[in-house]
Motif scaffolding. Sequence first.
Motif, PDB file in Angstrom:
ATOM      1  N   GLY A  46      72.600  20.666  58.415  1.00  0.00           N
ATOM      2  CA  GLY A  46      72.358  21.867  57.368  1.00  0.00           C
ATOM      3  C   GLY A  46      72.005  21.293  56.284  1.00  0.00           C
ATOM      4  O   GLY A  46      71.345  22.279  55.478  1.00  0.00           O
ATOM      5  N   SER A  61      68.411  20.285  55.986  1.00  0.00           N
ATOM      6  CA  SER A  61      67.614  21.647  56.170  1.00  0.00           C
ATOM      7  C   SER A  61      67.610  22.273  54.807  1.00  0.00           C
ATOM      8  O   SER A  61      66.400  22.666  54.590  1.00  0.00           O
ATOM      9  CB  SER A  61      67.853  22.317  57.290  1.00  0.00           C
ATOM     10  OG  SER A  61      67.161  23.408  57.460  1.00  0.00           O
ATOM     11  N   VAL A  62      68.517  22.586  54.337  1.00  0.00           N
ATOM     12  CA  VAL A  62      68.504  23.492  53.077  1.00  0.00           C
ATOM     13  C   VAL A  62      68.017  22.657  51.705  1.00  0.00           C
ATOM     14  O   VAL A  62      67.071  23.123  51.103  1.00  0.00           O
ATOM     15  CB  VAL A  62      69.915  23.827  52.656  1.00  0.00           C
ATOM     16  CG1 VAL A  62      69.975  24.205  51.141  1.00  0.00           C
ATOM     17  CG2 VAL A  62      70.427  24.964  53.679  1.00  0.00           C
ATOM     18  N   GLY A 102      64.419  24.161  53.427  1.00  0.00           N
ATOM     19  CA  GLY A 102      64.942  25.384  53.328  1.00  0.00           C
ATOM     20  C   GLY A 102      64.093  26.108  52.343  1.00  0.00           C
ATOM     21  O   GLY A 102      63.251  25.740  51.355  1.00  0.00           O
ATOM     22  N   LYS A 137      67.267  28.481  55.970  1.00  0.00           N
ATOM     23  CA  LYS A 137      67.193  27.273  56.991  1.00  0.00           C
ATOM     24  C   LYS A 137      66.230  27.489  57.758  1.00  0.00           C
ATOM     25  O   LYS A 137      65.611  28.515  57.768  1.00  0.00           O
ATOM     26  CB  LYS A 137      68.445  26.657  57.777  1.00  0.00           C
ATOM     27  CG  LYS A 137      69.669  26.396  56.867  1.00  0.00           C
ATOM     28  CD  LYS A 137      70.822  26.273  57.746  1.00  0.00           C
ATOM     29  CE  LYS A 137      72.143  25.890  57.236  1.00  0.00           C
ATOM     30  NZ  LYS A 137      73.336  25.626  58.143  1.00  0.00           N
TER      31      LYS A 137
END
Length: 209
Positions: free
Chosen positions: A96, A99-100, A104, A196
Motif C-alpha cells: 500500500g 502504491s500511494v 497513487g 491507490k
Amino acid sequence: MKPTLKQWLQVAKNFIIELPLEILAFFVVPIVLLFLKESDDHLPGCFRWFEDADDYYDGQSAAINGDGGWRRDHFPPPKNRTYFARLCWLLRNRIGYFSVKYLGVKVLDVQPASVVTQGDVLITQNKGRKSGFCKVECRLKDGRERFCYYREIRYTGFLSGFYCRIYVGWKLMDIAGANSENWHEFIEDGDKKVLKTVWAFHPLKRVKQ
C-alpha cells in the motif's frame, strides 16, 4: 462505457510494476515481522514499500497495525499488534505504501472540473444485488489522465447467489459524482488524501442482500 485501449494499457502498466512486489510480499513480510517490537508502527526503512499507507486512527498508525475497521472487527487492541494480526493485515493490504507514494492519485492534484462520472455512483454499495457499473475519469493538474472502472455482474441460474466484481484503474470511486460545486465535500477531514491503484477481478463473490 468500458475502458478505452489507452486506459487498459494504464492498468497493464500498473499490473506489471506491482505484481512482482505483491508476490515478493508473501516472502518478505513474514520474515521482517519477526524482528519487530510490539511498540513499532512501521517496517524498517528499506521494507516500507511492503506496509500499508500511513493513515492514523485514534492516534495510532495503520501502516502495520490495521485501520479502525480492522481493529474493531478483527483484532481489537492490543491484539492488533501481534505477529499474526500484522501478518494478516499486511498480506491483505500488500504494498500500500508503494502504491500511494509512487503510483497513487493525490486528491488535491485532481482538477475538479475534469471529473466525469458515468453509471451508478452508489454501485459499490450494491454488493451484487443487481448488475451495474460506474466509470470515473479525471485529469490531474500536470495534465495526466486517470480513470477507474467498477462493474458488478449478477449471475443467473444456479449461480444466482453470486456475482462477478471488476475494479480496475485507480480507486476513484471515492470521488464518483464530484464536480467543481461539490468538490469541498470530497476533501474534508477523514476523506482519503491519496487514491491507490487497483486491478481486482473477483469472479465468484456471494451476493449480500
